[in-house]
Design a protein around this motif. Structure first.
Motif, PDB file in Angstrom:
ATOM      1  N   PRO A  79       0.700  -1.261   0.002  1.00  0.00           N
ATOM      2  CA  PRO A  79       0.225   0.090  -0.093  1.00  0.00           C
ATOM      3  C   PRO A  79       0.984   1.214   0.111  1.00  0.00           C
ATOM      4  O   PRO A  79       1.711   1.231   0.548  1.00  0.00           O
ATOM      5  CB  PRO A  79      -0.752   0.001   1.274  1.00  0.00           C
ATOM      6  CG  PRO A  79      -0.784  -1.668   1.676  1.00  0.00           C
ATOM      7  CD  PRO A  79       0.592  -2.046   1.065  1.00  0.00           C
ATOM      8  N   SER A  84      -4.984   5.988   0.431  1.00  0.00           N
ATOM      9  CA  SER A  84      -6.060   5.192   0.664  1.00  0.00           C
ATOM     10  C   SER A  84      -7.337   5.654  -0.247  1.00  0.00           C
ATOM     11  O   SER A  84      -8.092   4.868  -0.862  1.00  0.00           O
ATOM     12  CB  SER A  84      -6.593   4.775   1.811  1.00  0.00           C
ATOM     13  OG  SER A  84      -7.105   5.914   2.472  1.00  0.00           O
ATOM     14  N   LEU A  87      -7.126   4.479  -3.868  1.00  0.00           N
ATOM     15  CA  LEU A  87      -7.281   3.067  -4.362  1.00  0.00           C
ATOM     16  C   LEU A  87      -8.283   2.612  -5.041  1.00  0.00           C
ATOM     17  O   LEU A  87      -9.402   2.776  -5.041  1.00  0.00           O
ATOM     18  CB  LEU A  87      -6.996   2.311  -3.141  1.00  0.00           C
ATOM     19  CG  LEU A  87      -6.848   0.603  -3.167  1.00  0.00           C
ATOM     20  CD1 LEU A  87      -5.474   0.469  -3.445  1.00  0.00           C
ATOM     21  CD2 LEU A  87      -7.256   0.032  -1.713  1.00  0.00           C
ATOM     22  N   THR A  90      -7.274  -4.175  -5.340  1.00  0.00           N
ATOM     23  CA  THR A  90      -6.176  -5.033  -5.323  1.00  0.00           C
ATOM     24  C   THR A  90      -6.542  -6.236  -6.130  1.00  0.00           C
ATOM     25  O   THR A  90      -7.836  -6.624  -6.553  1.00  0.00           O
ATOM     26  CB  THR A  90      -5.861  -5.557  -3.944  1.00  0.00           C
ATOM     27  OG1 THR A  90      -7.015  -6.196  -3.171  1.00  0.00           O
ATOM     28  CG2 THR A  90      -5.593  -4.576  -2.962  1.00  0.00           C
ATOM     29  N   THR A  98       0.078 -10.073  -4.922  1.00  0.00           N
ATOM     30  CA  THR A  98      -0.935  -9.033  -4.638  1.00  0.00           C
ATOM     31  C   THR A  98      -0.467  -7.852  -5.123  1.00  0.00           C
ATOM     32  O   THR A  98       0.771  -7.370  -4.647  1.00  0.00           O
ATOM     33  CB  THR A  98      -1.287  -8.849  -3.155  1.00  0.00           C
ATOM     34  OG1 THR A  98      -1.757 -10.150  -2.568  1.00  0.00           O
ATOM     35  CG2 THR A  98      -2.437  -7.749  -3.141  1.00  0.00           C
ATOM     36  N   ARG A  99      -1.163  -6.885  -5.886  1.00  0.00           N
ATOM     37  CA  ARG A  99      -0.891  -5.734  -6.381  1.00  0.00           C
ATOM     38  C   ARG A  99      -1.941  -4.557  -6.071  1.00  0.00           C
ATOM     39  O   ARG A  99      -2.855  -4.973  -6.146  1.00  0.00           O
ATOM     40  CB  ARG A  99      -0.710  -5.785  -7.825  1.00  0.00           C
ATOM     41  CG  ARG A  99       0.287  -6.572  -8.496  1.00  0.00           C
ATOM     42  CD  ARG A  99       1.469  -6.405  -8.236  1.00  0.00           C
ATOM     43  NE  ARG A  99       2.360  -5.316  -8.813  1.00  0.00           N
ATOM     44  CZ  ARG A  99       3.412  -4.875  -8.696  1.00  0.00           C
ATOM     45  NH1 ARG A  99       4.130  -5.175  -7.629  1.00  0.00           N
ATOM     46  NH2 ARG A  99       4.061  -3.819  -9.264  1.00  0.00           N
ATOM     47  N   TRP A 100      -1.480  -3.551  -5.359  1.00  0.00           N
ATOM     48  CA  TRP A 100      -2.339  -2.351  -5.029  1.00  0.00           C
ATOM     49  C   TRP A 100      -2.335  -1.597  -6.140  1.00  0.00           C
ATOM     50  O   TRP A 100      -1.274  -0.923  -6.610  1.00  0.00           O
ATOM     51  CB  TRP A 100      -1.854  -1.646  -3.730  1.00  0.00           C
ATOM     52  CG  TRP A 100      -2.011  -2.585  -2.322  1.00  0.00           C
ATOM     53  CD1 TRP A 100      -2.887  -2.151  -1.610  1.00  0.00           C
ATOM     54  CD2 TRP A 100      -1.438  -3.632  -1.934  1.00  0.00           C
ATOM     55  NE1 TRP A 100      -2.951  -3.025  -0.474  1.00  0.00           N
ATOM     56  CE2 TRP A 100      -2.158  -3.864  -0.696  1.00  0.00           C
ATOM     57  CE3 TRP A 100      -0.246  -4.385  -2.354  1.00  0.00           C
ATOM     58  CZ2 TRP A 100      -1.723  -5.163   0.094  1.00  0.00           C
ATOM     59  CZ3 TRP A 100       0.073  -5.450  -1.482  1.00  0.00           C
ATOM     60  CH2 TRP A 100      -0.662  -5.734  -0.498  1.00  0.00           C
ATOM     61  N   TYR A 102      -3.751   2.128  -8.024  1.00  0.00           N
ATOM     62  CA  TYR A 102      -4.065   3.373  -7.685  1.00  0.00           C
ATOM     63  C   TYR A 102      -4.464   3.902  -8.861  1.00  0.00           C
ATOM     64  O   TYR A 102      -3.789   3.959 -10.120  1.00  0.00           O
ATOM     65  CB  TYR A 102      -2.929   3.802  -6.846  1.00  0.00           C
ATOM     66  CG  TYR A 102      -2.852   3.551  -5.388  1.00  0.00           C
ATOM     67  CD1 TYR A 102      -3.396   3.701  -4.292  1.00  0.00           C
ATOM     68  CD2 TYR A 102      -1.769   2.323  -5.337  1.00  0.00           C
ATOM     69  CE1 TYR A 102      -3.232   3.355  -3.000  1.00  0.00           C
ATOM     70  CE2 TYR A 102      -1.575   1.842  -3.923  1.00  0.00           C
ATOM     71  CZ  TYR A 102      -2.326   2.486  -2.996  1.00  0.00           C
ATOM     72  OH  TYR A 102      -2.378   1.767  -1.671  1.00  0.00           O
TER      73      TYR A 102
END
Length: 225
Positions: A79, A84, A87, A90, A98-100, A102
């Motif tokens: 993150p 936040s 975002l 995910t 896991t890729r966040w 944005y």
């Protein structure tokens, strides 16, 4: 150089963006869920080699009309502190985990490289193949005294007409969200001191070109708000 993996993402980008796009003030609601096709885009390399940076064009066919949107995205392995609200979601990448994901307008990694691209210090990369540049993406910049690198966090404002990214010291990057084919007239008409132009192709094979982003000085940006 960014490595582009031929693998899966679950959920996929289009699936995530189908839910996210209608929450944006610049999205033209049709009364139906978005029906999205990928229409083009390009990538930029992160000098640190940590963040995936992609400028994606998606065309919405819902409601019997066609609108192409510019959606800049960043892909991170953890993150991003303080982001936040930006975002998108995910996703599980078949190689990287896991890729966040944005909205890239809020990510300093993307904004810094977009500034570098407009100023001629970065090169647009092919959206699908590693190590291949995209010469169809063109940039122009004339203003002396603009920052040579991003300092601090950008201030981002989404409106019905697009996204303004105010840089430290006052210059503003304006991202065109609903792309307008052929909207690439003289820079003087818009007061821009920098401009990024690129193309996209819709599902029926129609090819278009327009302004993806413009750079304005603080004084001119203030007069536009």
């Amino acid at each position: 150089m960014a490595m582009i993996y031929k693998t899966t993402m679950k959920p996929g980008k289009t699936e995530l963006l189908t839910a996210w796009l209608p929450t944006r003030p610049w999205y033209a609601a049709t009364g139906h869920a978005p029906e999205l096709d990928r229409s083009g885009g390009f990538r930029l390399d992160d000098p640190e080699g940590e963040v995936g940076i992609e400028f994606m064009v998606l065309t919405d066919h819902s409601g019997g009309r066609e609108t192409s949107y510019l959606v800049p995205l960043t892909y991170r392995g953890a993150p991003l502190d303080g982001a936040s609200a930006a975002l998108v979601g995910t996703s599980e990448h078949g190689v990287l985990g896991t890729r966040w994901i944005y909205d890239g307008a809020h990510d300093p990694a993307l904004v810094g490289q977009l500034l570098a691209l407009i100023q001629g210090r970065a090169v647009a990369q092919d959206q699908c193949d590693s190590g291949v540049s995209d010469p169809s993406v063109t940039a122009w910049c004339e203003e002396a005294g603009l920052p040579a690198a991003l300092q601090g966090w950008p201030e981002v404002t989404d409106t019905a007409r697009g996204t303004d990214v105010r840089l430290q010291g006052g210059p503003v990057l304006t991202l065109t969200r609903a792309l307008r084919p052929g909207d690439a007239g003289p820079q003087e008409a818009s007061g821009a001191v920098g401009r990024l132009t690129a193309g996209w192709t819709t599902l029926d094979g129609a090819a278009y070109r327009g302004v993806f982003a413009e750079l304005h000085t603080a004084g001119h940006a203030a007069s536009r708000s």
